[in-house]
Design an enzyme around this catalytic site. Structure first.
Site, PDB file in Angstrom:
ATOM      1  N   LYS A  52     -22.373 -38.107  15.571  1.00 30.75           N
ATOM      2  CA  LYS A  52     -22.713 -36.774  16.082  1.00 30.75           C
ATOM      3  C   LYS A  52     -22.361 -36.579  17.550  1.00 30.75           C
ATOM      4  CE  LYS A  52     -26.401 -35.747  12.823  1.00 30.75           C
ATOM      5  NZ  LYS A  52     -27.760 -35.186  12.667  1.00 30.75           N
ATOM      6  N   ASP A 104     -28.890 -28.717  13.107  1.00 34.88           N
ATOM      7  CA  ASP A 104     -30.118 -29.514  12.937  1.00 34.88           C
ATOM      8  C   ASP A 104     -31.355 -28.777  13.459  1.00 34.88           C
ATOM      9  OD1 ASP A 104     -29.045 -31.760  11.675  1.00 34.88           O
ATOM     10  OD2 ASP A 104     -28.452 -32.665  13.587  1.00 34.88           O
ATOM     11  N   GLY A 113     -31.349 -39.441  18.797  1.00 36.94           N
ATOM     12  CA  GLY A 113     -30.486 -38.396  18.253  1.00 36.94           C
ATOM     13  C   GLY A 113     -31.246 -37.210  17.683  1.00 36.94           C
TER      14      GLY A 113
HETATM   15  P1  ATR Z   1     -30.336 -43.773  19.873  1.00 31.40           P
HETATM   16  O1  ATR Z   1     -31.423 -43.204  20.700  1.00 31.40           O
HETATM   17  O2  ATR Z   1     -29.926 -45.145  20.298  1.00 31.40           O
HETATM   18  O3  ATR Z   1     -29.205 -42.848  19.603  1.00 31.40           O
HETATM   19  P2  ATR Z   1     -31.584 -43.053  17.484  1.00 31.40           P
HETATM   20  O4  ATR Z   1     -31.567 -43.724  16.142  1.00 31.40           O
HETATM   21  O5  ATR Z   1     -30.986 -41.729  17.607  1.00 31.40           O
HETATM   22  O6  ATR Z   1     -30.961 -44.078  18.463  1.00 31.40           O
HETATM   23  O7  ATR Z   1     -33.080 -42.944  18.041  1.00 31.40           O
HETATM   24  C1  ATR Z   1     -34.023 -43.849  17.693  1.00 31.40           C
HETATM   25  C2  ATR Z   1     -35.359 -43.364  18.211  1.00 31.40           C
HETATM   26  O8  ATR Z   1     -36.368 -44.181  17.586  1.00 31.40           O
HETATM   27  C3  ATR Z   1     -35.528 -43.555  19.700  1.00 31.40           C
HETATM   28  O9  ATR Z   1     -36.467 -42.627  20.179  1.00 31.40           O
HETATM   29  C4  ATR Z   1     -36.070 -44.981  19.743  1.00 31.40           C
HETATM   30  O10 ATR Z   1     -36.786 -45.303  20.913  1.00 31.40           O
HETATM   31  P3  ATR Z   1     -35.991 -45.863  22.202  1.00 31.40           P
HETATM   32  O11 ATR Z   1     -35.355 -44.665  22.836  1.00 31.40           O
HETATM   33  O12 ATR Z   1     -37.037 -46.493  23.031  1.00 31.40           O
HETATM   34  O13 ATR Z   1     -34.984 -46.852  21.685  1.00 31.40           O
HETATM   35  C5  ATR Z   1     -37.022 -44.954  18.591  1.00 31.40           C
HETATM   36  N1  ATR Z   1     -37.273 -46.299  18.071  1.00 31.40           N
HETATM   37  C6  ATR Z   1     -36.443 -47.053  17.332  1.00 31.40           C
HETATM   38  N2  ATR Z   1     -37.019 -48.245  17.042  1.00 31.40           N
HETATM   39  C7  ATR Z   1     -38.240 -48.239  17.635  1.00 31.40           C
HETATM   40  C8  ATR Z   1     -39.324 -49.169  17.724  1.00 31.40           C
HETATM   41  N3  ATR Z   1     -39.256 -50.369  17.128  1.00 31.40           N
HETATM   42  N4  ATR Z   1     -40.427 -48.816  18.420  1.00 31.40           N
HETATM   43  C9  ATR Z   1     -40.507 -47.592  19.028  1.00 31.40           C
HETATM   44  N5  ATR Z   1     -39.514 -46.667  18.988  1.00 31.40           N
HETATM   45  C10 ATR Z   1     -38.400 -46.983  18.297  1.00 31.40           C
END
Ligand code: ATR
Length: 280
Positions: free
Chosen positions: A64, A100, A128
Protein backbone atom coordinates in the site's frame (compact mmCIF):
# COMPACT_ATOMS: atom_id res chain seq x y z
CA UNK A 1 -10.59 -11.98 -19.37
CA UNK A 2 -8.96 -10.70 -16.16
CA UNK A 3 -8.99 -6.86 -16.11
CA UNK A 4 -8.95 -6.34 -12.33
CA UNK A 5 -6.79 -7.91 -9.65
CA UNK A 6 -5.96 -7.93 -5.98
CA UNK A 7 -2.25 -8.23 -5.28
CA UNK A 8 -0.44 -8.90 -2.01
CA UNK A 9 2.07 -11.19 -0.36
CA UNK A 10 0.43 -13.36 0.85
CA UNK A 11 -2.81 -13.07 -1.10
CA UNK A 12 -4.23 -16.60 -1.03
CA UNK A 13 -6.56 -15.74 1.87
CA UNK A 14 -8.13 -12.75 0.06
CA UNK A 15 -11.89 -12.84 -0.41
CA UNK A 16 -11.84 -9.88 -2.80
CA UNK A 17 -12.26 -12.05 -5.95
CA UNK A 18 -15.50 -13.56 -4.60
CA UNK A 19 -16.79 -10.18 -3.50
CA UNK A 20 -15.84 -8.20 -6.63
CA UNK A 21 -16.92 -10.85 -9.14
CA UNK A 22 -20.32 -10.97 -7.40
CA UNK A 23 -20.64 -7.24 -8.18
CA UNK A 24 -19.45 -7.59 -11.79
CA UNK A 25 -21.80 -10.57 -12.32
CA UNK A 26 -24.73 -8.62 -10.88
CA UNK A 27 -24.15 -6.03 -13.62
CA UNK A 28 -23.71 -8.77 -16.30
CA UNK A 29 -20.03 -7.97 -16.71
CA UNK A 30 -18.66 -11.52 -16.26
CA UNK A 31 -15.97 -12.42 -13.73
CA UNK A 32 -13.02 -10.19 -14.63
CA UNK A 33 -11.37 -10.04 -11.15
CA UNK A 34 -8.43 -12.25 -10.14
CA UNK A 35 -5.77 -12.49 -7.43
CA UNK A 36 -2.01 -12.64 -7.82
CA UNK A 37 0.78 -13.03 -5.32
CA UNK A 38 3.31 -10.25 -5.96
CA UNK A 39 6.45 -10.22 -3.85
CA UNK A 40 7.84 -6.79 -2.86
CA UNK A 41 10.69 -6.98 -5.38
CA UNK A 42 8.23 -7.83 -8.17
CA UNK A 43 6.05 -4.74 -7.66
CA UNK A 44 7.67 -2.49 -10.34
CA UNK A 45 7.29 -5.22 -13.01
CA UNK A 46 3.72 -5.83 -11.96
CA UNK A 47 2.90 -2.12 -12.28
CA UNK A 48 4.37 -2.10 -15.79
CA UNK A 49 2.17 -5.10 -16.63
CA UNK A 50 -0.92 -3.49 -15.07
CA UNK A 51 -0.38 -0.25 -17.00
CA UNK A 52 -0.76 -2.16 -20.28
CA UNK A 53 -3.20 -4.91 -19.39
CA UNK A 54 -5.49 -4.04 -16.47
CA UNK A 55 -8.23 -1.52 -15.65
CA UNK A 56 -8.05 -1.70 -11.85
CA UNK A 57 -6.03 -3.14 -8.98
CA UNK A 58 -6.54 -3.56 -5.24
CA UNK A 59 -3.40 -3.61 -3.12
CA UNK A 60 -2.97 -5.27 0.21
CA UNK A 61 -0.01 -5.89 2.53
CA UNK A 62 2.86 -5.11 1.87
CA UNK A 63 2.23 -2.87 -1.15
CA UNK A 64 0.00 0.00 0.00
CA UNK A 65 2.87 2.40 0.66
CA UNK A 66 5.49 0.99 -1.72
CA UNK A 67 3.30 1.56 -4.78
CA UNK A 68 3.14 5.35 -4.33
CA UNK A 69 6.39 6.28 -6.16
CA UNK A 70 5.57 3.86 -8.99
CA UNK A 71 2.31 5.43 -10.22
CA UNK A 72 1.40 8.62 -12.10
CA UNK A 73 -1.04 10.33 -9.73
CA UNK A 74 -2.05 9.90 -6.09
CA UNK A 75 -5.23 11.42 -4.63
CA UNK A 76 -4.41 14.03 -1.96
CA UNK A 77 -6.13 12.06 0.85
CA UNK A 78 -4.26 8.86 -0.03
CA UNK A 79 -0.98 10.76 -0.18
CA UNK A 80 -1.74 12.20 3.22
CA UNK A 81 -2.39 8.73 4.61
CA UNK A 82 0.70 7.35 2.81
CA UNK A 83 -1.51 4.46 1.74
CA UNK A 84 -3.03 3.42 -1.59
CA UNK A 85 -5.35 0.40 -1.86
CA UNK A 86 -6.96 1.03 -5.25
CA UNK A 87 -5.49 1.77 -8.69
CA UNK A 88 -7.56 3.15 -11.55
CA UNK A 89 -5.92 2.58 -14.92
CA UNK A 90 -7.04 4.39 -18.05
CA UNK A 91 -5.10 4.61 -21.30
CA UNK A 92 -1.89 3.71 -19.50
CA UNK A 93 -2.32 6.36 -16.81
CA UNK A 94 -2.37 5.04 -13.22
CA UNK A 95 -4.13 6.91 -10.44
CA UNK A 96 -3.98 5.70 -6.84
CA UNK A 97 -6.54 6.26 -4.13
CA UNK A 98 -7.56 4.77 -0.80
CA UNK A 99 -11.01 3.42 0.04
CA UNK A 100 -10.06 2.03 3.49
CA UNK A 101 -11.24 5.10 5.42
CA UNK A 102 -14.52 5.11 3.50
CA UNK A 103 -14.82 1.39 4.33
CA UNK A 104 -14.36 2.04 8.05
CA UNK A 105 -16.76 4.99 8.06
CA UNK A 106 -19.50 2.97 6.39
CA UNK A 107 -18.85 -0.11 8.54
CA UNK A 108 -19.35 2.04 11.65
CA UNK A 109 -22.56 3.48 10.23
CA UNK A 110 -23.95 0.08 9.32
CA UNK A 111 -22.84 -1.71 12.49
CA UNK A 112 -23.67 0.97 15.05
CA UNK A 113 -25.89 3.52 13.26
CA UNK A 114 -23.62 6.25 14.57
CA UNK A 115 -22.05 8.83 12.26
CA UNK A 116 -18.37 9.76 12.16
CA UNK A 117 -19.15 13.50 12.20
CA UNK A 118 -18.63 14.78 15.73
CA UNK A 119 -17.39 11.34 16.87
CA UNK A 120 -14.60 10.88 19.40
CA UNK A 121 -12.19 8.11 18.38
CA UNK A 122 -9.64 6.12 20.27
CA UNK A 123 -7.26 4.05 18.11
CA UNK A 124 -5.07 1.23 19.32
CA UNK A 125 -2.24 0.92 16.80
CA UNK A 126 -0.39 3.35 14.53
CA UNK A 127 0.58 1.09 11.60
CA UNK A 128 -0.91 0.70 8.15
CA UNK A 129 -4.56 0.36 9.22
CA UNK A 130 -4.48 3.46 11.44
CA UNK A 131 -2.72 5.54 8.76
CA UNK A 132 -5.14 4.46 6.06
CA UNK A 133 -8.23 5.42 8.09
CA UNK A 134 -7.46 8.15 10.66
CA UNK A 135 -6.99 10.94 8.08
CA UNK A 136 -10.27 10.04 6.41
CA UNK A 137 -12.11 10.13 9.75
CA UNK A 138 -10.64 13.56 10.48
CA UNK A 139 -11.70 14.79 7.01
CA UNK A 140 -15.18 13.37 7.67
CA UNK A 141 -15.59 15.52 10.78
CA UNK A 142 -14.32 13.46 13.74
CA UNK A 143 -14.06 15.61 16.89
CA UNK A 144 -11.24 13.70 18.63
CA UNK A 145 -8.63 11.13 17.56
CA UNK A 146 -6.48 9.69 20.34
CA UNK A 147 -3.94 7.02 19.50
CA UNK A 148 -2.28 4.44 21.75
CA UNK A 149 0.64 2.54 20.24
CA UNK A 150 3.53 0.40 21.53
CA UNK A 151 5.94 2.59 19.56
CA UNK A 152 4.52 5.86 20.80
CA UNK A 153 6.60 7.95 18.35
CA UNK A 154 4.63 6.45 15.45
CA UNK A 155 1.37 7.51 17.10
CA UNK A 156 2.94 10.94 17.64
CA UNK A 157 3.75 11.35 13.94
CA UNK A 158 0.12 10.68 12.92
CA UNK A 159 -1.22 12.92 15.71
CA UNK A 160 1.09 15.82 14.78
CA UNK A 161 0.04 15.67 11.14
CA UNK A 162 -3.65 15.41 12.07
CA UNK A 163 -3.35 18.43 14.36
CA UNK A 164 -1.63 20.41 11.60
CA UNK A 165 -4.37 19.61 9.09
CA UNK A 166 -7.30 19.97 11.49
CA UNK A 167 -6.64 22.68 14.08
CA UNK A 168 -10.00 22.07 15.85
CA UNK A 169 -9.43 18.33 16.29
CA UNK A 170 -8.55 16.96 19.75
CA UNK A 171 -5.50 14.68 19.43
CA UNK A 172 -3.44 12.81 22.02
CA UNK A 173 -1.05 9.86 22.17
CA UNK A 174 -0.15 7.23 24.75
CA UNK A 175 1.40 3.81 25.14
CA UNK A 176 -1.12 0.94 25.33
CA UNK A 177 0.02 0.10 28.89
CA UNK A 178 -0.83 3.59 30.26
CA UNK A 179 -4.04 2.19 31.66
CA UNK A 180 -5.12 5.21 33.73
CA UNK A 181 -4.78 7.50 30.70
CA UNK A 182 -6.70 5.07 28.52
CA UNK A 183 -9.45 4.86 31.14
CA UNK A 184 -9.74 8.63 30.99
CA UNK A 185 -9.86 8.59 27.18
CA UNK A 186 -12.46 5.84 27.07
CA UNK A 187 -14.83 7.81 29.31
CA UNK A 188 -14.79 10.42 26.51
CA UNK A 189 -14.93 8.10 23.47
CA UNK A 190 -17.63 7.11 20.96
CA UNK A 191 -15.59 4.55 18.99
CA UNK A 192 -12.68 2.39 20.13
CA UNK A 193 -10.86 1.13 17.01
CA UNK A 194 -8.48 -1.83 17.25
CA UNK A 195 -5.98 -1.19 14.44
CA UNK A 196 -2.94 -3.27 15.44
CA UNK A 197 -2.11 -6.56 13.73
CA UNK A 198 -2.64 -8.43 17.02
CA UNK A 199 -5.42 -10.97 16.74
CA UNK A 200 -4.45 -12.29 13.32
CA UNK A 201 -2.98 -15.36 15.04
CA UNK A 202 -4.78 -17.43 17.70
CA UNK A 203 -1.99 -17.02 20.22
CA UNK A 204 -1.85 -13.19 19.98
CA UNK A 205 -2.44 -11.31 23.24
CA UNK A 206 -4.82 -8.35 23.51
CA UNK A 207 -3.07 -5.01 22.70
CA UNK A 208 -4.58 -3.31 25.78
CA UNK A 209 -5.83 -4.55 29.13
CA UNK A 210 -9.18 -6.24 28.23
CA UNK A 211 -10.72 -4.96 31.50
CA UNK A 212 -10.59 -1.45 29.97
CA UNK A 213 -13.62 -2.64 28.04
CA UNK A 214 -15.85 -2.40 31.09
CA UNK A 215 -19.54 -3.27 31.40
CA UNK A 216 -21.66 -0.11 30.99
CA UNK A 217 -19.13 1.61 28.68
CA UNK A 218 -20.64 4.16 26.31
CA UNK A 219 -18.37 3.50 23.33
CA UNK A 220 -18.69 1.03 20.44
CA UNK A 221 -15.80 -1.32 19.73
CA UNK A 222 -14.61 -2.01 16.18
CA UNK A 223 -11.80 -4.43 15.35
CA UNK A 224 -10.23 -3.87 11.92
CA UNK A 225 -9.30 -7.58 11.87
CA UNK A 226 -12.02 -9.81 10.44
CA UNK A 227 -11.76 -12.72 12.80
CA UNK A 228 -12.57 -13.03 16.47
CA UNK A 229 -9.88 -11.32 18.57
CA UNK A 230 -9.49 -11.30 22.38
CA UNK A 231 -10.86 -7.74 22.57
CA UNK A 232 -13.84 -8.55 20.36
CA UNK A 233 -14.66 -11.52 22.64
CA UNK A 234 -14.34 -9.28 25.68
CA UNK A 235 -16.55 -6.54 24.23
CA UNK A 236 -19.27 -9.04 23.35
CA UNK A 237 -19.04 -10.69 26.77
CA UNK A 238 -19.62 -7.42 28.64
CA UNK A 239 -22.35 -6.09 26.34
CA UNK A 240 -20.41 -3.37 24.48
CA UNK A 241 -21.73 -2.91 20.91
CA UNK A 242 -18.94 -4.55 18.90
CA UNK A 243 -18.02 -5.66 15.39
CA UNK A 244 -15.10 -7.22 13.50
CA UNK A 245 -13.65 -5.93 10.25
CA UNK A 246 -15.86 -7.73 7.72
CA UNK A 247 -18.03 -4.75 6.80
CA UNK A 248 -14.97 -2.51 6.46
CA UNK A 249 -13.61 -4.87 3.78
CA UNK A 250 -16.96 -5.05 2.02
CA UNK A 251 -17.46 -1.27 1.95
CA UNK A 252 -13.90 -0.51 0.82
CA UNK A 253 -14.43 -3.04 -1.99
CA UNK A 254 -17.79 -1.50 -2.88
CA UNK A 255 -16.17 1.94 -3.20
CA UNK A 256 -13.37 0.53 -5.40
CA UNK A 257 -15.98 -1.11 -7.65
CA UNK A 258 -17.88 2.17 -8.01
CA UNK A 259 -14.70 4.09 -8.86
CA UNK A 260 -13.75 1.56 -11.54
CA UNK A 261 -17.13 1.14 -13.18
CA UNK A 262 -19.20 4.23 -12.38
CA UNK A 263 -21.96 1.76 -11.43
CA UNK A 264 -23.69 1.44 -8.08
CA UNK A 265 -22.10 -1.35 -6.04
CA UNK A 266 -24.59 -4.11 -5.18
CA UNK A 267 -23.53 -4.31 -1.53
CA UNK A 268 -25.82 -7.24 -0.64
CA UNK A 269 -24.43 -9.38 -3.48
CA UNK A 270 -20.89 -8.39 -2.53
CA UNK A 271 -21.55 -9.40 1.06
CA UNK A 272 -22.79 -12.80 -0.09
CA UNK A 273 -19.83 -13.20 -2.45
CA UNK A 274 -17.45 -12.29 0.36
CA UNK A 275 -18.97 -14.83 2.76
CA UNK A 276 -19.35 -17.68 0.30
CA UNK A 277 -15.99 -17.39 -1.48
CA UNK A 278 -13.56 -20.08 -0.44
CA UNK A 279 -10.06 -18.96 -1.39
CA UNK A 280 -7.78 -21.88 -2.29
P1 ATR B 1 3.89 -1.36 10.22
O1 ATR B 1 3.49 -0.36 11.23
O2 ATR B 1 5.28 -1.88 10.41
O3 ATR B 1 3.56 -1.00 8.82
P2 ATR B 1 1.51 -2.79 10.49
O4 ATR B 1 1.24 -4.26 10.34
O5 ATR B 1 0.89 -1.87 9.54
O6 ATR B 1 3.05 -2.66 10.52
O7 ATR B 1 1.12 -2.29 11.95
C1 ATR B 1 1.17 -3.12 13.02
C2 ATR B 1 0.55 -2.41 14.20
O8 ATR B 1 0.35 -3.41 15.23
C3 ATR B 1 1.45 -1.36 14.81
O9 ATR B 1 0.66 -0.41 15.48
C4 ATR B 1 2.26 -2.21 15.79
O10 ATR B 1 2.84 -1.49 16.85
P3 ATR B 1 4.30 -0.83 16.65
O11 ATR B 1 4.07 0.41 15.84
O12 ATR B 1 4.77 -0.57 18.02
O13 ATR B 1 5.14 -1.85 15.93
C5 ATR B 1 1.19 -3.10 16.34
N1 ATR B 1 1.75 -4.34 16.88
C6 ATR B 1 2.22 -5.39 16.18
N2 ATR B 1 2.66 -6.36 17.02
C7 ATR B 1 2.48 -5.89 18.28
C8 ATR B 1 2.73 -6.39 19.59
N3 ATR B 1 3.28 -7.61 19.77
N4 ATR B 1 2.40 -5.63 20.66
C9 ATR B 1 1.84 -4.39 20.49
N5 ATR B 1 1.58 -3.85 19.27
C10 ATR B 1 1.89 -4.59 18.18
Amino acid sequence: MIKYMVIGDPVAHSRSPGMQNAAFEFHHLGSPYGARRVRPEELPDFIAFARKNLAGVNLTVPHKQAVIPLIDEVDPAARQAGSVNTLLIEAGHIRGTSTDGYGLEHALLENFHRPVRGGRFCFIGAGGAAHATAFHLADAGAAAIRIANRTVEKAGRIADRLAELHPGLTVAVARPDETAKLEEWLADTDFLIQATSLGLRDEDPAPIEPELLAPGSNFCFFDTIYRETPLLRRACAVGIPAAGGELMLIHQGAKSFELWTGLEAPVEQMRRGFREYRPC
